[in-house]
Design a protein around this motif. Structure first.
Motif, mmCIF file in Angstrom:
data_model
loop_
_atom_site.group_PDB
_atom_site.id
_atom_site.type_symbol
_atom_site.label_atom_id
_atom_site.label_comp_id
_atom_site.label_asym_id
_atom_site.label_seq_id
_atom_site.Cartn_x
_atom_site.Cartn_y
_atom_site.Cartn_z
ATOM 1 N N THR A 120 0.805 -1.218 0.000
ATOM 2 C CA THR A 120 0.000 0.000 0.000
ATOM 3 C C THR A 120 0.839 1.268 0.000
ATOM 4 O O THR A 120 0.496 2.245 -0.658
ATOM 5 C CB THR A 120 -0.903 0.038 1.260
ATOM 6 N N THR A 121 1.921 1.259 0.730
ATOM 7 C CA THR A 121 2.647 2.503 0.945
ATOM 8 C C THR A 121 3.846 2.629 0.008
ATOM 9 O O THR A 121 4.037 1.814 -0.890
ATOM 10 C CB THR A 121 3.160 2.571 2.395
ATOM 11 N N ALA A 122 4.634 3.648 0.257
ATOM 12 C CA ALA A 122 5.810 3.884 -0.571
ATOM 13 C C ALA A 122 6.848 2.781 -0.391
ATOM 14 O O ALA A 122 7.864 2.752 -1.079
ATOM 15 C CB ALA A 122 6.427 5.240 -0.216
ATOM 16 N N THR A 135 6.577 -0.047 -1.345
ATOM 17 C CA THR A 135 6.332 -1.050 -2.385
ATOM 18 C C THR A 135 7.619 -1.549 -2.983
ATOM 19 O O THR A 135 7.601 -2.535 -3.726
ATOM 20 C CB THR A 135 5.497 -0.472 -3.540
ATOM 21 N N ALA A 180 14.860 6.331 7.724
ATOM 22 C CA ALA A 180 13.429 6.472 8.007
ATOM 23 C C ALA A 180 13.085 5.934 9.388
ATOM 24 O O ALA A 180 12.250 6.491 10.099
ATOM 25 C CB ALA A 180 12.608 5.748 6.932
ATOM 26 N N PHE A 181 13.735 4.856 9.788
ATOM 27 C CA PHE A 181 13.444 4.268 11.095
ATOM 28 C C PHE A 181 14.264 4.899 12.219
ATOM 29 O O PHE A 181 13.979 4.687 13.402
ATOM 30 C CB PHE A 181 13.728 2.764 11.070
ATOM 31 N N TRP A 209 3.404 5.986 14.251
ATOM 32 C CA TRP A 209 2.916 6.769 13.121
ATOM 33 C C TRP A 209 2.239 5.826 12.126
ATOM 34 O O TRP A 209 2.029 4.660 12.403
ATOM 35 C CB TRP A 209 4.045 7.533 12.439
ATOM 36 N N SER A 218 -0.658 5.523 11.337
ATOM 37 C CA SER A 218 -1.839 4.862 11.890
ATOM 38 C C SER A 218 -2.925 4.739 10.835
ATOM 39 O O SER A 218 -3.890 4.015 11.020
ATOM 40 C CB SER A 218 -2.361 5.648 13.087
ATOM 41 N N GLU A 219 -2.737 5.410 9.733
ATOM 42 C CA GLU A 219 -3.772 5.340 8.704
ATOM 43 C C GLU A 219 -3.533 4.193 7.720
ATOM 44 O O GLU A 219 -4.176 4.067 6.709
ATOM 45 C CB GLU A 219 -3.851 6.660 7.932
ATOM 46 N N LEU A 250 2.670 9.736 -4.837
ATOM 47 C CA LEU A 250 3.540 9.891 -3.671
ATOM 48 C C LEU A 250 3.225 11.174 -2.915
ATOM 49 O O LEU A 250 3.214 11.203 -1.689
ATOM 50 C CB LEU A 250 5.009 9.886 -4.109
ATOM 51 N N GLN A 302 0.357 10.565 -0.754
ATOM 52 C CA GLN A 302 0.727 9.819 0.444
ATOM 53 C C GLN A 302 1.402 10.706 1.474
ATOM 54 O O GLN A 302 1.144 10.597 2.674
ATOM 55 C CB GLN A 302 1.696 8.706 0.063
ATOM 56 N N THR A 310 1.326 12.733 11.110
ATOM 57 C CA THR A 310 1.539 11.603 12.013
ATOM 58 C C THR A 310 2.907 10.961 11.886
ATOM 59 O O THR A 310 3.340 10.250 12.788
ATOM 60 C CB THR A 310 0.473 10.526 11.759
ATOM 61 N N SER A 367 11.966 11.764 10.556
ATOM 62 C CA SER A 367 12.847 11.004 9.657
ATOM 63 C C SER A 367 12.040 10.254 8.615
ATOM 64 O O SER A 367 12.445 10.165 7.455
ATOM 65 C CB SER A 367 13.718 10.042 10.465
ATOM 66 N N GLY A 368 10.888 9.728 8.996
ATOM 67 C CA GLY A 368 10.077 9.018 8.024
ATOM 68 C C GLY A 368 9.568 9.943 6.945
ATOM 69 O O GLY A 368 9.638 9.626 5.753
ATOM 70 N N ALA A 400 12.417 10.923 4.672
ATOM 71 C CA ALA A 400 12.800 9.849 3.770
ATOM 72 C C ALA A 400 11.855 9.791 2.576
ATOM 73 O O ALA A 400 12.284 9.632 1.428
ATOM 74 C CB ALA A 400 12.807 8.517 4.516
#
Lengths: 212, 212
Positions: free
Chosen positions: A33-35, A37, A110-111, A200, A202-203, B139, B142, B149, B153-154, B157
DNA sequence: AAGAGCATGTAAGCTGTTACATGATTAT
DNA sequence: ATAATCATGTAACAGCTTACATGCTCTT
């Protein structure tokens, strides 16, 4: 024990599980679903990867099965899993990482904030910046050397790569500015003292079809 | 027969061999010396890949061993190999290619001019441009959805990814401009009539150590 | 004569891909 | 009821990584 490195997909799973305990299916949904992919959402990749992580002791799954509920196994990070995740994120960014695995570097970034703290994000950005600057110099040299002999498409492809790295370098500086404006102390050395954990995305619960 | 697709590395080898007949060692040198370092220069990858290509009938190797010369096997494309290379290059650029294998798209572009002709390069650029524009829109959506939320960093990214694609999109337009100024007819349909073959990267002969 | 570099390969192991398989639950 | 979706898995296969192995040639 557990000498072999955790695969890229495994690290991605650790990072996601750190944000929120999830089932294999939840994780597949995120990948589809998200980036993210860029990573595979195929069950043949994810379920074995989860098993490996569990055998290593990085995650632990608990089967949830209330009445009128589908059986699902929710995985959580163990202390060891958290440690592995942090180790992965804190690894220095080498040139090899930039050339072969830039996506993995970005994933670590990102993490980084949630799993370690803002100072880890800054550290990644700084080493990334240095590595990019150096690599870009070399690429320019290569372009200059072959400019006359290369066919147009080859030269353009190389230029596209260089521009991509330059773009990333600019972004790195912007991102560092963002952290600076938030008063994140530049990590001289030692360990970060911040450990903010927020959930984060959450959607991401939205439904989406997945075919097997 | 030969149903399974040729691997990315295999296609890269076909493209290089189309530019110039080479031995496995020559190819390894290219992978370790030039911007193609993104591909592995390990013998365990290249020699088996060459064997597979030969079994498929895409390349043919001939052993050169003059007096006072090291034995080396030089590979050349066969007619079938040329056809496979062109088929790979001419494949339409889908969104999946952009998300999972942008490097492969750029590789196809890099070889396109020599192996097929400028019109093939233009065709790749056009479909790439369209695919990028569409993906960038998604993107952005998104990013807008999770802006509040997501941890810093996320979000950064994700922004870096978007900026990278936008940079590539700009490059695409520039590159198309380059071809337009060279008067390459936009490929309405049909096959390209150009087939210019030049050898480039002649300076890749330089010596460089390779450890096994 | 010894060492460094040339040139080619092989073998074990891991991981991802593709395809298939299985039940349970919700919707129509 | 029937189909679609949820949720989890397995098995065969191919490819890459790492490490090892082998001889030959050139340099010093």
């Amino acid at each position: 024990m557990a000498k072999a490195a955790i695969s890229k997909l495994g690290c991605a799973l650790l990072g996601l599980l750190q944000q929120r305990p999830s089932s294999g299916y939840d994780l597949r949904k995120i990948f589809s679903t998200t980036a993210m992919t860029t990573y595979s959402d195929s069950p043949g990749a994810i379920y074995p990867a989860l098993q490996r992580l569990q055998q290593r002791g990085c995650i632990r799954g608990s089967i949830e099965s209330g009445s009128g509920m589908r059986r699902r196994q929710v995985f959580r990070l163990t202390a060891q899993g958290t440690a592995e995740l942090r180790k992965w994120i804190a690894r220095p960014v080498l040139r090899a990482d930039i050339i072969r695995g830039l996506d993995e570097v970005m994933l670590r970034f990102a993490f980084s904030e949630q799993a370690v703290g803002p100072s880890a994000s800054v550290r990644i950005l700084q080493s990334l910046q240095a590595g990019l600057a150096s690599y870009i110099r070399d690429l320019h040299a290569q372009l200059g050397a072959g400019k006359t002999t290369m066919p147009t498409s080859g030269r353009l492809a190389l230029e596209s790569g260089i521009k991509g790295y330059e773009c990333l370098l600019r972004w790195t500086k912007d991102a560092l500015g963002t952290y600076r404006s938030r008063n994140i102390a530049p990590p001289r050395d030692g360990r970060p003292k911040d450990q903010e954990m927020k959930v984060w995305s959450s959607e991401l619960k939205e439904t989406k079809k997945l075919k097997n």
